[in-house]
Motif scaffolding. Structure first.
Motif, mmCIF file in Angstrom:
data_model
loop_
_atom_site.group_PDB
_atom_site.id
_atom_site.type_symbol
_atom_site.label_atom_id
_atom_site.label_comp_id
_atom_site.label_asym_id
_atom_site.label_seq_id
_atom_site.Cartn_x
_atom_site.Cartn_y
_atom_site.Cartn_z
ATOM 1 N N LYS A 1 0.833 -1.211 0.000
ATOM 2 C CA LYS A 1 0.000 0.000 0.000
ATOM 3 C C LYS A 1 0.869 1.263 0.000
ATOM 4 N N GLY A 2 1.960 1.204 0.729
ATOM 5 C CA GLY A 2 2.865 2.354 0.744
ATOM 6 C C GLY A 2 3.519 2.582 -0.607
ATOM 7 N N MET A 3 3.926 1.486 -1.254
ATOM 8 C CA MET A 3 4.515 1.602 -2.598
ATOM 9 C C MET A 3 3.538 2.234 -3.573
ATOM 10 N N LEU A 4 2.296 1.772 -3.548
ATOM 11 C CA LEU A 4 1.304 2.263 -4.501
ATOM 12 C C LEU A 4 1.021 3.750 -4.288
ATOM 13 N N LYS A 5 1.063 4.212 -3.039
ATOM 14 C CA LYS A 5 0.872 5.637 -2.786
ATOM 15 C C LYS A 5 1.987 6.462 -3.432
ATOM 16 N N VAL A 6 3.221 5.975 -3.300
ATOM 17 C CA VAL A 6 4.352 6.681 -3.899
ATOM 18 C C VAL A 6 4.211 6.710 -5.414
ATOM 19 N N LEU A 7 3.859 5.562 -6.014
ATOM 20 C CA LEU A 7 3.737 5.487 -7.466
ATOM 21 C C LEU A 7 2.587 6.346 -7.981
ATOM 22 N N SER A 8 1.501 6.437 -7.197
ATOM 23 C CA SER A 8 0.367 7.266 -7.633
ATOM 24 C C SER A 8 0.746 8.742 -7.655
ATOM 25 N N LEU A 9 1.618 9.149 -6.728
ATOM 26 C CA LEU A 9 2.072 10.539 -6.719
ATOM 27 C C LEU A 9 2.894 10.863 -7.967
ATOM 28 N N LEU A 10 3.503 9.837 -8.573
ATOM 29 C CA LEU A 10 4.279 10.021 -9.803
ATOM 30 C C LEU A 10 3.415 9.877 -11.049
ATOM 31 N N ASP A 11 2.092 9.678 -10.841
ATOM 32 C CA ASP A 11 1.147 9.539 -11.960
ATOM 33 C C ASP A 11 1.530 8.389 -12.879
ATOM 34 N N LEU A 12 1.893 7.267 -12.295
ATOM 35 C CA LEU A 12 2.266 6.113 -13.109
ATOM 36 C C LEU A 12 1.048 5.296 -13.486
ATOM 37 N N ASP A 13 1.205 4.485 -14.526
ATOM 38 C CA ASP A 13 0.068 3.762 -15.078
ATOM 39 C C ASP A 13 -0.274 2.532 -14.246
ATOM 40 N N ALA A 14 -1.410 1.930 -14.569
ATOM 41 C CA ALA A 14 -1.897 0.777 -13.814
ATOM 42 C C ALA A 14 -0.988 -0.429 -13.980
ATOM 43 N N THR A 15 -0.364 -0.566 -15.152
ATOM 44 C CA THR A 15 0.542 -1.704 -15.384
ATOM 45 C C THR A 15 1.699 -1.672 -14.394
ATOM 46 N N THR A 16 2.240 -0.482 -14.160
ATOM 47 C CA THR A 16 3.340 -0.351 -13.203
ATOM 48 C C THR A 16 2.873 -0.692 -11.793
ATOM 49 N N MET A 17 1.727 -0.203 -11.417
ATOM 50 C CA MET A 17 1.209 -0.488 -10.076
ATOM 51 C C MET A 17 0.935 -1.977 -9.896
ATOM 52 N N ALA A 18 0.421 -2.614 -10.946
ATOM 53 C CA ALA A 18 0.163 -4.058 -10.879
ATOM 54 C C ALA A 18 1.466 -4.825 -10.671
ATOM 55 N N ALA A 19 2.486 -4.457 -11.447
ATOM 56 C CA ALA A 19 3.784 -5.127 -11.308
ATOM 57 C C ALA A 19 4.382 -4.880 -9.934
ATOM 58 N N ALA A 20 4.189 -3.668 -9.389
ATOM 59 C CA ALA A 20 4.730 -3.350 -8.063
ATOM 60 C C ALA A 20 4.113 -4.238 -6.998
ATOM 61 N N MET A 21 2.818 -4.459 -7.079
ATOM 62 C CA MET A 21 2.147 -5.318 -6.086
ATOM 63 C C MET A 21 2.673 -6.751 -6.150
ATOM 64 N N ILE A 22 2.811 -7.280 -7.348
ATOM 65 C CA ILE A 22 3.260 -8.667 -7.493
ATOM 66 C C ILE A 22 4.729 -8.810 -7.074
ATOM 67 N N SER A 23 5.559 -7.831 -7.463
ATOM 68 C CA SER A 23 6.980 -7.934 -7.132
ATOM 69 C C SER A 23 7.219 -7.812 -5.637
ATOM 70 N N ALA A 24 6.335 -7.124 -4.922
ATOM 71 C CA ALA A 24 6.495 -6.967 -3.476
ATOM 72 C C ALA A 24 6.157 -8.238 -2.723
ATOM 73 N N ALA A 25 5.390 -9.126 -3.356
ATOM 74 C CA ALA A 25 5.059 -10.393 -2.709
ATOM 75 C C ALA A 25 6.326 -11.226 -2.547
ATOM 76 N N ALA A 26 6.482 -11.860 -1.390
ATOM 77 C CA ALA A 26 7.700 -12.624 -1.099
ATOM 78 C C ALA A 26 7.671 -13.967 -1.808
ATOM 79 N N ILE A 27 7.622 -13.908 -3.150
ATOM 80 C CA ILE A 27 7.672 -15.127 -3.964
ATOM 81 C C ILE A 27 9.130 -15.408 -4.291
ATOM 82 N N ASP A 28 9.547 -16.639 -4.098
ATOM 83 C CA ASP A 28 10.931 -16.996 -4.403
ATOM 84 C C ASP A 28 11.240 -16.682 -5.871
#
Length: 774
Positions: free
Chosen positions: A60-87
Motif C-alpha cells: 500500500k505504501g509503494m502504490l501511494k508513492v507510485l500514484s504521486l508520480l502519476d504512473l500507469d496501472a501496469t506499473t502499479m500491478a507489477a509493483a504489487m506482485i513484485s512486493a510479494a515474497a515469492i521466491d
C-alpha cells in the motif's frame, strides 16, 4: 509478530483507500488493479518482510508513492506482485509465469521479473558497501557505486522497473521511521549512495530529498536530531520572515512591471548537513536557511530584479555569484546573492529565467553532477551517451505525468466540443510518447554489461563477454589459468555469454595457459579485445621460445660440422648483423637466414687473415699519434704540449680549436666536434685558438665509413685500393646486416687532399654505395 507491524486485516485494500490512490485512473485500469489485488492479497496477507513490515502495508505504501508520480496501472500491478515474497526461482517457474501472463499480460510479468532482479542485485551489492577513511579506497568505492547505478539502469530495460524499486525503497525507509525500529546500516547506506542519486538523476526530486533525509537520519542520528531541533526551534519565526520577505519582493517587482514567481525555497536537513560539511560552516553561519527563489521571463529581468533586491536590502558582496555570465561547468545558470535586512538577518536569493529553472531541474541530467560531487563542484563527469539516456528517461517521466493530467481532465469533461478537445489532446500526447520511445538514445559503442565477483565487486565488460573475458579482466594470470566458471552458483560452459547482474566465480588451475580454441571466433570463448590480446601474447611468447630453441639447435649443429664449437655465439651473431644471438636463432628457424652464411663468415675471416693488405698495420713512424708532435701552433708557440683528440681525429686542413686539459696539455678538436661543443659550453674560459703549423711528412689517423652491398672479395678490393695509394690502415671493423656491409677503417693521411682521393677511389669500387669521413 511485532506490535509495530500494521495488522493486515485492519488495513486491507478498502474502497476509501482505493479511491484515494486510484482516483486518476480510468475504470479499465481500476479493474486490472482489482484483479491483481484479488490475486496478490491471499499470497501476502500473512507475509512479513525481512524488515518486519507486513507485506500488505508495504504494498500500500509503494502504490501511494507510485500514484504521486502519476504512473500507469501496469506499473502499479507489477509493483504489487513484485512486493510479494515469492521466491525468485518460483517466480520464473512455468506456474507463476503462465499464471501472471494469462491473468495480467506479458508486460506486467516482464516488469515483475525486472524488479525482482534489481532487488536481488541490490541486496548482494549492499553487503559490500562500507565506509572507509582511506582516500584511495573511497575513490574505488565511488567508482563501484557509479558502476552499480549504471548496472541498475542497464538491467532496467523499462524505466518503470527503476521507479518500482525507488518506491519500494522509500516505503521501507518510511516504515523504519514510522515503526521506530532500528534501520540496518546497509539499507541506509545503500539508499544514500545508490538509490537517492538515481532518483536525483531521473529528476524525481520528492523521492530523492526524502530518501536523503531518511537515510541520513538512520546513519547519523545525533547530527540529524541536532539539525532538526535547531530548525524546529525557529521554524515558525523563519516561515514568517520568509513570507514577509516574499511579499516585499513581489511588491517591489510589481512596481517595476515585472511578472515573477517568488517563493520560499525549502532546505532539507541532509542538504544543510552537506553544505556545513563541504564549506566547513556552523549551523548559525548558513545563509540559505532563509532562501528565496525568483523566476522571471528573461535575462534582462534577472538583472533588473537583482538591482531591485540590492537596492532594498544590504548585499553581502562576497556571497554574490553570477552564473549567468559565467555558467558552472555543468551548464547551470542563475544569479545567487545574499542580502541582509535591517535586523541583520541574511536571506539567500536565487534569480533565474523559466528556461534556466527548467534546465536546472530537468535538463540533460546536468544538475546531478554539481549536487553529487561535493567540494569539487562540476568536475564529476559521465559519458555523453549515459547523460542522454538519463535525460531521455526524465522526459519520458514528465510525459507520463502529462498523460495522467490529461486523462484526469478528460474525465471531468461531459460532452460536446470539450470532450473532443480532450480527446485530441490525449491523441497528441500519445503521439508524443511514441516519438519519445523512438528517440531512445542509440548506442554509439558496444553495450556494456556489469558482472559481480563473489565479493560483490562490479566489473564492466562489453556485451557478449564470457567467463573467460571476465577472468582476464580481473587478472591476466587468472585468465590464463581459467578452467571453468560458476554463474550464480551453477557451473556453465566457458563460452556462455554473461548478462548484467550475474555473479561469476572462476575455477582456475594452479598453473597452465590458455587453449588455442579460445582464439577461434566460431567457438565464442572470447569477446573483449583485451582478453583476445592477452591470449595472443601468450601464444606468441610460446612460439617465439620454440623458434629460439629450434634455431639454436640448427646453429649449434652447423658449428659442430664446421669444427667451430668454441666460438662466441654473441660475437658470431654480431658479425652476421644481428643484435643478439636470439635474433639469429629466430631468423634461422623462420628460414630467413641461410646456415651457409655462417660457413662463409668463417671462410672470409680466414681469407682476410691470410691477405697481408687486410691486416691492420702498426702505427707509422711519422704518425702524429706515435711521435706526439701534432704540428699544431698554440697562440704562436709550437713547443706547448698538444695532442689530437680521439673523438674526432683532426687532420690538416680541418678547422680546429684547442681545449686546455688538466695535466695533458692542449687537446686539439675539429671545430664541429660534438664533444668539443659540450666542453666549450661547460668551460668556455679553457678554449684557446690554435692552427696548423708546418706538418711536413707527419701523418694523421682519420676514420672513414664505407657502406656496400655484401659480396665475396669486398674487403680485398678495398684493401687493394688503400695499398695503391700507399695509405696505412691502422684499424678495421666490419658488420653485415641484411646483405648490407658496414666497414669502418682508420687510415693515416697527410692532408685533406689525400683523404678526398682515397674516398673517391673507394666509391668507385663495385657494390660500394657510399664512403665518408666520420
Amino acid at each position: 509478530m511485532s506490535d509495530n507491524i500494521v495488522n493486515a486485516s485492519e488495513s486491507a485494500f478498502d474502497q476509501v483507500w482505493k479511491n484515494q490512490v486510484f482516483e486518476d485512473l480510468p475504470s479499465s485500469d481500476r479493474q486490472l488493479l482489482d484483479r491483481v489485488i484479488a490475486w496478490v492479497e491471499p499470497i501476502i496477507k500473512d507475509q512479513v518482510l525481512v524488515t518486519q513490515e507486513s507485506a500488505i502495508h508495504h504494498v500500500k505504501g509503494m502504490l501511494k508513492v507510485l500514484s504521486l508520480l502519476d504512473l500507469d496501472a501496469t506499473t502499479m500491478a507489477a509493483a504489487m506482485i513484485s512486493a510479494a515474497a515469492i521466491d525468485k526461482d518460483a517466480l520464473s517457474s512455468s506456474r507463476y509465469k503462465t499464471e501472471i501472463i494469462d491473468k495480467f499480460g506479458l508486460e506486467v510479468f516482464e516488469l515483475v521479473e525486472g524488479s525482482r532482479a534489481l532487488i536481488h542485485i541490490g541486496w548482494v551489492v549492499g553487503q559490500a558497501l562500507h565506509q572507509s577513511p582511506d582516500e584511495e579506497k573511497l575513490k574505488q568505492e565511488e567508482l563501484q557505486q557509479e558502476m552499480l547505478r549504471k548496472m541498475l539502469l542497464a538491467m532496467a530495460t523499462d524505466l518503470r522497473i527503476v521507479l518500482i524499486r525507488l518506491a519500494a525503497r522509500l516505503q521501507t525507509l518510511r516504515w523504519f521511521a514510522e515503526s521506530k525500529l532500528p534501520c540496518p546500516v546497509e539499507i541506509a547506506l545503500q539508499t544514500s549512495k545508490i538509490y537517492a542519486p538515481l532518483a536525483n538523476r531521473l529528476g524525481i526530486w520528492q523521492i530523492k530529498w526524502e530518501m536523503e533525509d531518511l537515510s541520513f537520519r538512520f546513519l547519523k542520528p545525533d547530527t540529524y536530531r541536532d539539525i532538526a531541533n535547531k530548525l524546529e526551534a525557529k521554524r515558525t519565526e523563519r516561515e514568517a520572515l520568509v513570507n514577509d520577505f516574499v511579499h516585499s519582493i513581489e511588491s517591489a517587482l510589481a512596481e517595476q512591471n515585472i511578472v515573477a514567481d517568488v517563493a520560499g525555497r525549502a532546505k532539507h536537513i541532509y542538504s544543510i548537513y552537506n553544505k556545513m560539511s563541504n564549506k566547513s560552516l556552523d549551523f548559525e553561519d548558513l545563509y540559505d536557511l532563509l532562501a528565496i527563489r525568483i523566476i522571471v521571463d528573461n535575462e534582462r529581468e534577472c538583472y533588473t530584479a537583482l538591482a531591485m533586491v540590492h537596492a532594498h536590502w544590504t548585499p553581502v558582496m562576497e556571497e554574490f555569484d553570477d552564473y549567468i555570465a559565467r555558467p558552472k561547468p555543468n551548464g547551470y545558470r542563475s544569479l545567487h546573492t545574499v542580502v541582509r535586512d535591517t535586523a541583520g538577518r541574511a536571506f539567500e536569493v536565487q534569480i533565474r529565467t523559466k528556461k534556466m529553472h527548467q534546465f536546472a531541474e530537468y535538463g540533460m541530467a546536468a544538475h546531478w553532477r554539481y549536487k553529487e560531487s561535493g567540494k569539487k563542484g562540476g568536475e564529476t563527469t559521465a559519458s555523453s551517451l549515459y547523460d542522454r539516456q538519463i535525460s531521455w528517461m526524465r522526459q519520458l517521466l514528465a510525459w507520463r505525468k502529462e498523460v495522467g493530467i490529461a486523462e484526469q481532465q478528460s474525465g471531468d469533461q461531459l460532452e460536446g466540443a470539450d470532450t473532443q478537445a480532450a480527446d485530441q489532446k490525449k491523441t497528441a500526447l500519445k503521439k508524443e510518447g511514441e516519438k519519445l520511445q523512438n528517440m531512445r538514445p542509440v548506442q554509439e559503442k558496444p553495450d556494456r554489461i556489469y558482472i559481480m565477483t563473489p565479493q560483490a565487486r562490479l566489473i564492466e565488460l562489453p556485451e557478449g563477454s564470457t567467463p573467460v573475458d571476465f577472468a582476464y579482466s580481473l587478472h591476466t594470470d587468472l585468465g590464463h589459468r581459467c578452467r571453468g566458471a560458476k554463474v550464480d552458483g551453477q557451473l556453465v560452459a566457458l563460452n556462455t555469454p554473461l548478462k548484467t547482474g550475474q555473479t561469476v566465480e572462476i575455477v582456475a588451475a594452479k598453473s597452465g595457459g590458455p587453449s588455442r580454441d579460445w582464439l577461434n571466433p566460431q567457438l565464442g570463448y572470447l569477446h573483449s579485445s583485451r582478453a583476445k590480446s592477452k591470449v595472443r601474447l601468450w601464444f606468441n611468447a610460446i612460439e617465439l621460445q620454440l623458434r629460439i630453441t629450434n634455431g639454436q639447435e640448427q646453429v649449434e649443429k652447423e658449428l659442430q660440422r664446421l669444427g667451430k664449437t668454441s666460438v662466441n655465439l654473441e660475437q658470431l651473431a654480431a658479425k652476421l648483423g644481428f643484435a643478439r644471438s636470439d635474433d639469429l636463432y629466430v631468423a634461422v628457424a623462420k628460414d630467413e637466414f641461410s646456415l651457409r652464411q655462417i660457413a662463409q663468415a668463417f671462410v672470409e675471416t680466414e681469407e682476410d687473415s691470410s691477405d697481408e693488405t687486410l691486416v691492420a698495420r702498426k702505427v707509422g713512424a711519422l704518425s702524429a699519434a706515435n711521435t706526439g708532435k701534432s704540428g699544431v701552433l698554440v697562440v704562436g708557440v709550437d713547443s706547448l704540449m698538444t695532442q689530437l683528440a680521439r673523438c674526432c681525429h683532426p687532420a690538416p686542413p680541418d678547422d680546429i680549436r684547442g681545449f686546455v686539459t688538466r695535466g695533458r696539455g692542449v687537446s686539439i678538436h675539429r671545430s664541429d666536434c660534438p664533444s668539443f661543443k659540450v666542453l666549450e659550453q661547460k668551460d668556455p674560459e679553457r678554449v684557446i685558438d690554435v692552427d696548423w703549423g708546418l706538418t711536413g711528412e707527419t701523418v694523421y689517423p682519420v676514420n672513414i665509413q664505407i657502406v656496400a652491398m655484401d659480396r665475396n672479395g669486398l674487403l680485398r678490393d678495398i684493401s687493394e685500393a688503400f695499398a695503391k695509394m700507399k695509405l696505412n690502415v691502422v684499424g678495421v671493423n666490419t658488420q653485415t646486416k641484411e646483405s648490407t656491409a658496414y666497414l669502418n677503417f682508420t687510415i693515416e693521411i697527410k692532408n685533406g687532399e689525400q683523404l678526398n682521393k682515397a674516398l673517391k677511389s673507394i666509391s668507385d669500387i663495385p657494390a660500394v654505395t657510399g664512403a665518408r669521413r666520420v
